[in-house]
Design an enzyme around this catalytic site. Structure first.
Site, PDB file in Angstrom:
ATOM      1  N   LYS A 129       0.817  -1.170  -0.124  1.00 54.86           N
ATOM      2  CA  LYS A 129      -0.136   0.213  -0.030  1.00 54.86           C
ATOM      3  C   LYS A 129       0.841   1.181  -0.173  1.00 54.86           C
ATOM      4  O   LYS A 129       0.358   2.424  -0.266  1.00 54.86           O
ATOM      5  CB  LYS A 129      -1.094   0.108   1.141  1.00 54.86           C
ATOM      6  CG  LYS A 129      -1.953  -1.160   0.980  1.00 54.86           C
ATOM      7  CD  LYS A 129      -3.325  -0.699   1.699  1.00 54.86           C
ATOM      8  CE  LYS A 129      -4.492  -1.638   1.298  1.00 54.86           C
ATOM      9  NZ  LYS A 129      -5.639  -1.735   1.747  1.00 54.86           N
ATOM     10  N   LYS A 212      -4.636 -10.633  -7.031  1.00 52.22           N
ATOM     11  CA  LYS A 212      -5.725 -10.984  -6.418  1.00 52.22           C
ATOM     12  C   LYS A 212      -6.754 -10.024  -6.777  1.00 52.22           C
ATOM     13  O   LYS A 212      -6.727  -8.837  -7.159  1.00 52.22           O
ATOM     14  CB  LYS A 212      -5.617 -10.859  -4.965  1.00 52.22           C
ATOM     15  CG  LYS A 212      -5.753  -9.643  -4.274  1.00 52.22           C
ATOM     16  CD  LYS A 212      -5.931  -9.786  -2.668  1.00 52.22           C
ATOM     17  CE  LYS A 212      -6.026  -8.301  -2.174  1.00 52.22           C
ATOM     18  NZ  LYS A 212      -6.902  -8.389  -0.803  1.00 52.22           N
ATOM     19  N   LYS A 215     -11.005  -4.612  -4.811  1.00 48.92           N
ATOM     20  CA  LYS A 215     -12.071  -3.797  -5.072  1.00 48.92           C
ATOM     21  C   LYS A 215     -11.061  -2.258  -5.295  1.00 48.92           C
ATOM     22  O   LYS A 215     -11.729  -1.166  -5.770  1.00 48.92           O
ATOM     23  CB  LYS A 215     -12.876  -3.316  -3.953  1.00 48.92           C
ATOM     24  CG  LYS A 215     -12.596  -3.076  -2.556  1.00 48.92           C
ATOM     25  CD  LYS A 215     -13.314  -3.310  -1.454  1.00 48.92           C
ATOM     26  CE  LYS A 215     -12.594  -3.454  -0.201  1.00 48.92           C
ATOM     27  NZ  LYS A 215     -13.139  -4.239   0.762  1.00 48.92           N
TER      28      LYS A 215
HETATM   29  P1  ATP Z   1      -9.151  -5.051  -1.364  1.00 47.18           P
HETATM   30  O1  ATP Z   1     -10.148  -5.677  -2.282  1.00 47.18           O
HETATM   31  O2  ATP Z   1      -9.484  -3.367  -1.624  1.00 47.18           O
HETATM   32  O3  ATP Z   1      -7.636  -5.219  -1.633  1.00 47.18           O
HETATM   33  P2  ATP Z   1      -8.820  -5.730   1.156  1.00 47.18           P
HETATM   34  O4  ATP Z   1      -8.103  -7.155   1.017  1.00 47.18           O
HETATM   35  O5  ATP Z   1      -8.124  -4.670   2.249  1.00 47.18           O
HETATM   36  O6  ATP Z   1      -9.563  -5.101  -0.086  1.00 47.18           O
HETATM   37  P3  ATP Z   1     -11.000  -6.281   2.891  1.00 47.18           P
HETATM   38  O7  ATP Z   1     -12.584  -5.811   2.649  1.00 47.18           O
HETATM   39  O8  ATP Z   1     -10.408  -5.657   4.250  1.00 47.18           O
HETATM   40  O9  ATP Z   1     -10.262  -6.192   1.717  1.00 47.18           O
HETATM   41  O10 ATP Z   1     -11.103  -7.872   3.170  1.00 47.18           O
HETATM   42  C1  ATP Z   1     -12.056  -8.692   3.616  1.00 47.18           C
HETATM   43  C2  ATP Z   1     -11.867 -10.103   3.642  1.00 47.18           C
HETATM   44  O11 ATP Z   1     -11.726 -10.399   2.357  1.00 47.18           O
HETATM   45  C3  ATP Z   1     -10.410 -10.660   4.157  1.00 47.18           C
HETATM   46  O12 ATP Z   1     -10.831 -11.461   4.807  1.00 47.18           O
HETATM   47  C4  ATP Z   1      -9.669 -10.829   2.828  1.00 47.18           C
HETATM   48  O13 ATP Z   1      -8.913 -11.892   3.112  1.00 47.18           O
HETATM   49  C5  ATP Z   1     -10.764 -11.335   1.975  1.00 47.18           C
HETATM   50  N1  ATP Z   1     -10.202 -11.155   0.568  1.00 47.18           N
HETATM   51  C6  ATP Z   1     -10.063  -9.853   0.029  1.00 47.18           C
HETATM   52  N2  ATP Z   1      -9.987  -9.932  -1.184  1.00 47.18           N
HETATM   53  C7  ATP Z   1      -9.835 -11.310  -1.648  1.00 47.18           C
HETATM   54  C8  ATP Z   1      -9.604 -12.275  -2.703  1.00 47.18           C
HETATM   55  N3  ATP Z   1      -9.415 -11.617  -3.984  1.00 47.18           N
HETATM   56  N4  ATP Z   1      -9.718 -13.602  -2.654  1.00 47.18           N
HETATM   57  C9  ATP Z   1     -10.217 -14.265  -1.251  1.00 47.18           C
HETATM   58  N5  ATP Z   1     -10.500 -13.513  -0.275  1.00 47.18           N
HETATM   59  C10 ATP Z   1     -10.152 -11.951  -0.300  1.00 47.18           C
END
Ligand code: ATP
Ligand code: LTN
Length: 348
Positions: A129, A212, A215
């Site tokens: 980040k 991965k 969002k």
């Molecule tokens: P971003 O999607 O912006 O990278 P983030 O990883 O910070 O967001 P959060 O909303 O904090 O996402 O994550 C919520 C949950 O979703 C966490 O348990 C994370 O491990 C899971 N997660 C996020 N992206 C994925 C993915 N691509 N595949 C599986 N699990 C995911």
């Protein structure tokens, strides 16, 4: 790994017949996608059968990245509605918003005093980040983010933390900090285990299977949002990149198909090998058309339930009020114990 006997802080209020407890959280920082659903929320729902669950919209984590006030409010309620619509049952599980329970921020401060700069600097998420940021203008909160996450988990004396693969490192840091505190001050915390379920733990981007699904990065076409209408879902799956070759088969040299098969398997509850066998002799187009339908079938009922929840705003508010009360009751007990261990004078 700690011994089972180690896991019960001695002075904790007795919970004789308690099931193991889980804590998990998601940031209300934007559109929820299939990765969040498969990697996190879906497992949360299943764990209610075997665990006492505490699920949280972690708004204090979300503000480590600048948010627009009205959107943050909206995203927080939307996220809670997604939990409920997916099957998180507020009668059985505690559902609440992190900032409603001030103990999170307070415990974080105490944990800050025993967490090392070096540990935080090594966190992959922090490195990712801040890769493009100027050193002088990185917010302290972004650096300290894992300590707040540790506070979240430890306040509830959670035994297990269901997360996607990307959060494993943060749970490991939480374990280290909990053990360090217990050793230095006497036991106050349960040392938690991460729980990472095989299928769907790392859903990859639809337009670049080496990244991965996320969002916050990538184009609209890189993810399926939980709220995408059926025709948008079908189109995004149809446009997803594929590998060279024509067979519907996964493997180390086929990252795109591996990802699509993984999504299919996770949603349909079917082993990937069975799916591959069914598509022998068929092409990508057939497979993608069917996958589109599998995703639509999984998300449509959730979308319908979200619409219902949106029409009855008082219900969600009520869930959050009860949730905050129940969460606070647990959190304040842990915090009182921690204060006592550290030597802070109790408020007369
Ligand atoms: P971003 O999607 O912006 O990278 P983030 O990883 O910070 O967001 P959060 O909303 O904090 O996402 O994550 C919520 C949950 O979703 C966490 O348990 C994370 O491990 C899971 N997660 C996020 N992206 C994925 C993915 N691509 N595949 C599986 N699990 C995911
Ligand atoms: N950092 C997590 C969200 C999170 C979390 C938690 C997950 C904050 N606190 C406690 C599990 C337990 C993420 O997914 N980005």
């Amino acid at each position: 790994m700690s011994e089972a006997a180690d896991k019960q802080p001695e002075a904790e209020a007795p919970r004789p017949e308690r099931r193991p407890r889980v804590f998990s959280g998601i940031q209300p920082s934007g559109t929820l996608h299939l990765g969040n659903y498969l990697g996190a929320v879906r497992n949360w729902v299943d764990m209610q059968e075997t665990h006492d669950c505490v699920y949280c919209a972690v708004d204090l984590h979300a503000i480590t990245v600048r948010q627009v006030r009205a959107e943050l409010r909206r995203n927080t309620i939307d996220l809670v509605n997604l939990f409920l619509a997916s099957g998180v049952d507020p009668e059985r599980s505690i559902v609440f918003v992190q900032s409603h329970v001030p103990a999170h921020a307070e415990l974080m401060w105490i944990l800050n005093t025993i967490t090392y700069m070096g540990e935080l600097r090594r966190m992959t998420q922090y490195k990712d980040k801040t890769a493009e940021a100027e050193g002088e203008s990185i917010a302290v909160g972004l650096f300290d983010y894992p300590v707040l996450m540790a506070a979240d988990i430890l306040l509830y004396r959670a035994d297990a933390v269901p997360v996607g693969e990307d959060q494993k490192q943060h749970v490991e840091l939480t374990r280290d900090v909990a053990e360090r505190f217990n050793n230095a001050f006497g036991k106050a915390f349960v040392v938690p285990e991460p729980i990472i379920r095989a299928g769907g733990a790392r859903v990859m981007s639809l337009d670049d299977p080496t990244k991965k699904m996320s969002k916050s990065a990538g184009s609209e076409n890189s993810y399926v949002a939980v709220m995408d209408p059926p025709d948008v879902i079908r189109r995004k799956i149809k446009r997803a990149v594929t590998d060279s070759g024509a067979e519907v088969r996964g493997g180390p040299d086929k990252p795109a198909l591996t990802n699509l098969l993984d999504i299919y398997g996770a949603l349909a509850g079917e082993p990937v090998a069975d799916i591959e066998r069914r598509y022998e002799g068929k092409g990508y187009a057939d497979f993608k058309a069917d996958l589109g339908e599998v995703v639509v079938a999984a998300l449509t009922p959730i979308q319908a339930r979200i619409k219902e929840l949106e029409a009855d705003k008082a219900y969600t508010v009520d869930v959050l009020k009860t949730g905050a009360d129940r969460a606070e009751a647990i959190a304040s007990r842990t915090l009182a114990k921690v204060r006592e261990r550290v030597g802070l004078v109790p408020r007369p």
